[in-house]
Design an enzyme around this catalytic site. Structure first.
Site, PDB file in Angstrom:
ATOM      1  CD  GLU A 246      -3.038  -1.048   0.217  1.00 56.21           C
ATOM      2  OE1 GLU A 246      -3.034  -0.127  -0.609  1.00 56.21           O
ATOM      3  OE2 GLU A 246      -3.886  -1.964   0.201  1.00 56.21           O
TER       4      GLU A 246
ATOM      5  NE  ARG B  41      -3.691   2.684  -0.759  1.00 56.64           N
ATOM      6  CZ  ARG B  41      -4.992   2.562  -0.582  1.00 56.64           C
ATOM      7  NH1 ARG B  41      -5.739   3.609  -0.307  1.00 56.64           N
ATOM      8  NH2 ARG B  41      -5.581   1.387  -0.632  1.00 56.64           N
TER       9      ARG B  41
ATOM     10  CG  ASP C  94      -5.375  -7.568  -7.553  1.00 53.47           C
ATOM     11  OD1 ASP C  94      -4.305  -7.783  -6.966  1.00 53.47           O
ATOM     12  OD2 ASP C  94      -6.293  -6.873  -7.077  1.00 53.47           O
TER      13      ASP C  94
ATOM     14  CD  GLU D 179     -10.441  -2.292  -8.729  1.00 50.78           C
ATOM     15  OE1 GLU D 179     -11.629  -1.996  -8.451  1.00 50.78           O
ATOM     16  OE2 GLU D 179      -9.489  -2.092  -7.927  1.00 50.78           O
TER      17      GLU D 179
ATOM     18  CB  THR E  77      -1.656  -1.354  -9.278  1.00 49.11           C
ATOM     19  OG1 THR E  77      -2.887  -2.068  -9.302  1.00 49.11           O
ATOM     20  CG2 THR E  77      -1.180  -1.164  -7.846  1.00 49.11           C
TER      21      THR E  77
HETATM   22  C1  DMJ Z   1      -6.173   0.100  -5.163  1.00 44.20           C
HETATM   23  O1  DMJ Z   1      -5.425   0.360  -4.051  1.00 44.20           O
HETATM   24  C2  DMJ Z   1      -5.341  -0.524  -6.252  1.00 44.20           C
HETATM   25  O2  DMJ Z   1      -5.998  -0.430  -7.461  1.00 44.20           O
HETATM   26  C3  DMJ Z   1      -5.016  -1.961  -5.973  1.00 44.20           C
HETATM   27  O3  DMJ Z   1      -4.324  -2.564  -7.018  1.00 44.20           O
HETATM   28  C4  DMJ Z   1      -6.295  -2.722  -5.742  1.00 44.20           C
HETATM   29  N1  DMJ Z   1      -7.132  -2.119  -4.764  1.00 44.20           N
HETATM   30  C5  DMJ Z   1      -7.365  -0.704  -4.782  1.00 44.20           C
HETATM   31  C6  DMJ Z   1      -8.582  -0.242  -5.543  1.00 44.20           C
HETATM   32  O4  DMJ Z   1      -9.651  -1.060  -5.549  1.00 44.20           O
END
Ligand code: DMJ
Length: 626
Positions: free
Chosen positions: A242, A246, A374, A507, A591
């Protein structure tokens, strides 16, 4: 006769040049004045279009030339040449392969009110000219048609984009008012909560969205907070994943856009604190680390294992950091993980979600494109793109293609409506369940399709489109028109919501953005608009945006997730923007939707140690508020 008549009519015409004629006829004087103004306006309009076009082309060329000169002078958006008349213009050079014809598209990114005002003025002028007996050619020649093609003004997109920007402002202002500097806003309680250890997660996650939307004052205020108040010496066990996606991703993206070195210094500071997490026997990282002591460990509930997505989703950020600092240590740690996983890679390319950090082997666990699996697959493709698709990153593409065969093997169809979905796998058996999180996959497939030969590319693109339809219907089949967290598929029933919350996830709109850009099909824009409207209706409250505890009843929760500002609203904004805004040829999204500039290779391909400072300028209306 003819001659006399002609001479008398000509002498009649001369009287129109006599001022006394008009002084006696004020209406005609007014008409003459009007025709003069209209003609001047038309001439001026044409001239300014031509000169803006020429300026845009020459600027674009000189910017490319500048880039070719290597590292740019000191940071800050201020050094960039300002192009006041070009705030609005973005240029896309579209090459028509076989014909070798290059077309230039200029999309004038005017605000809705400006367009309406100009349209009104033009219509009024047309009407008045028509009344005065002047008829303009309303069937444009092919020349004029092609000019129309060059200037694309889509009022629907502009309107939608403004609404998304308004949503961002609402979310941001609520955060500023009630949770400034904290990780996340609790909109109903009207306070902040430090769910990531007090790293200003929402603020850092929002930086590039503010920048892209041209919210300059907001961006500057956030930038100053980063410079003055963002500190990482917290006695806190942070999630490596995270924090990377982020905070490191958000800071690097802000740096790539603004060139402001404060973001790079902060990204380096936090990444240095995360690095000891990779000091395991196998090099697979522990997923949690104390930011002060550097003690790393795994979460209790994983039985000591590392999570696949948490371990394989730092490569983009750490490679980017090495490129920008010139220090290879980040890249080496992150890339080694993929080399380790390559050693145990199964023939179907599907890895279970738990990996032992000591042995580097997979533990018996679920295989999924949803939670905990994912973004590992997403990064295989994106590192290949970030690496300019060169030999040095070829193994990423190969692993990704293998995994896509695995994904295809997990795909099933519903009855009666024939929706495609991706199953999860436990041991030898498939479970008919799909997370909304797995709805990033259509976008990923679309993004990777062009790397295949034509036939396979078509198959992959078809699958992407089918899965996007399924994900869109995750939203459409609930009373709130917002998707639940996951879905089950039963014979004869198509899809049923399982876990029924919605936490403002991105997503599906992410995939819609890719599909619209890569197919040009505006249906994806309409679908994204439907989803945006459902967020507006169900999630917008006076003090921000909340998730739903239940998409059937519409009951609200009390959290504005930072990814709503980082991802959901950014992807929606880009869905209604010209594809040249954060072009997929120049940027790769991490992501968390933070675009990282692809560092171009010089001459010979694959020079990943290039440390050029990439800087991007704002477009005209992108840089204007309101
Ligand atoms: C985000 O923090 C990122 O997209 C991560 O890859 C998956 N979960 C959340 C959004 O749903």
């Amino acid at each position: 006769m003819a001659r006399r008549s002609s001479s008398s009519s000509s002498s009649g015409a001369w009287r129109y040049l006599n001022p006394a004629y008009y002084l006696k006829r004020p209406k005609r004087l007014a008409l003459l004045f009007f025709v003069f103004v209209a003609a001047t306006f038309a001439f001026w309009d044409r001239q300014s279009l031509v000169s803006e076009y020429e300026l845009a082309c020459s600027t674009s060329i000189s910017m490319h030339a500048l880039e070719g000169l290597g590292p740019l002078p000191l940071g800050g958006p201020g050094w960039l040449p300002h192009l006041p008349s070009l705030w609005a213009s973005t240029i896309q050079w579209e090459e028509y392969g076989r014909m070798g014809i290059v077309r230039y598209f200029i999309s004038l990114d005017l605000s809705q009110s400006e367009i309406s005002r100009l349209e009104n003025e033009i219509n009024q002028l047309h009407g008045q000219l028509r009344k005065a007996g002047v008829h303009l050619d309303e069937n444009p020649t092919s020349d004029e048609m092609s000019r129309k093609d060059l200037v694309e003004i889509d009022p629907i997109n502009i309107d939608r984009r403004e609404k998304v920007k308004d949503a961002m402002l609402h979310a941001w202002n609520s955060y500023v008012k009630y949770a400034w500097g904290m990780d996340e806003l609790q909109p109903r309680s009207k306070n902040g909560v430090n769910s990531f250890g007090g790293l200003g997660a929402t603020l850092v996650d929002s930086l590039d969205t503010l920048y892209i939307m041209g919210l300059k004052d907001e961006f500057r205020k956030a930038r100053d907070w980063v410079a003055e108040s963002l500190r990482f010496d917290k006695d806190y066990d942070a999630s490596v994943f995270e924090t990377t996606i982020r905070v490191v991703g958000g800071l690097l993206s802000a740096y790539d856009m603004s060139g402001d070195k404060v973001f790079l210094d902060k990204a380096k500071d936090i990444a240095d604190r995360l690095l000891p997490a990779w000091d395991s026997t196998s090099g697979i990282p522990y997923n949690s680390i104390n930011l002060v002591h550097g003690r790393a460990h795994n979460f209790g509930w994983t039985n000591g294992d590392s999570i696949l997505a948490d371990s394989g989703t730092e490569q983009l950020e750490f490679i980017a950091l090495s490129q920008r600092t010139g220090d290879p240590k980040y890249q080496l740690k992150a890339e080694n993980v993929i080399r380790q996983l390559q050693k145990i890679y199964p023939s179907d390319g599907l890895l279970p979600i738990y990996i032992n950090p000591q042995s580097g082997t997979a533990s018996y666990s679920t295989i999924t494109f949803g939670a905990m699996g994912d973004s590992f697959y997403e990064y295989l493709l994106k590192v290949w793109i970030q690496g300019n698709k060169t030999e040095s990153v070829k193994h990423y593409r190969e692993m990704w293609e293998t995994s896509m065969e695995g994904l295809i093997s997990l795909t099933r169809r519903t009855t009666p409506s024939n929706y495609s979905y991706i199953c999860e796998k436990n041991g030898g058996s498939l479970s008919d369940k799909m997370d909304e999180l797995a709805c990033f996959a259509p976008g990923m497939l679309a993004l990777g399709a062009s790397g295949y030969g034509p036939e396979k590319a078509k198959q992959i693109m078809n699958l992407a489109e089918e899965l996007a339809r399924t994900c869109y219907n995750f939203y459409q089949t609930t009373p709130t028109k917002l998707a639940g967290e996951n879905y089950y598929f039963h014979e004869g029933q198509d899809m049923n919501v399982g876990t029924s919350w919605n936490i403002l996830r991105p997503e599906t709109v992410e995939s819609l953005m890719y599909l619209w850009r890569l197919t040009g099909n505006k249906t994806y824009q309409d679908w994204g608009w439907d989803i945006f409207q459902a967020f507006e209706k169900n999630s917008r409250i006076e003090s921000g945006y909340v998730g739903l505890k239940d998409v059937n009843s519409g009951e609200k929760d009390d959290k504005m997730q930072s990814f709503f500002l980082a991802e959901t609203l950014k992807y929606l904004y880009l869905l209604f923007s010209p594809p040249s805004v954060i072009s997929l040829d120049e940027w790769v999204f991490n992501t968390e939707a933070h675009p990282l500039r692809i560092v171009p290779v010089h001459g010979s391909k694959g020079d990943s140690t290039d440390t050029k400072t990439p800087v991007v300028s704002l477009g005209r209306k992108q840089g204007k508020q309101g």
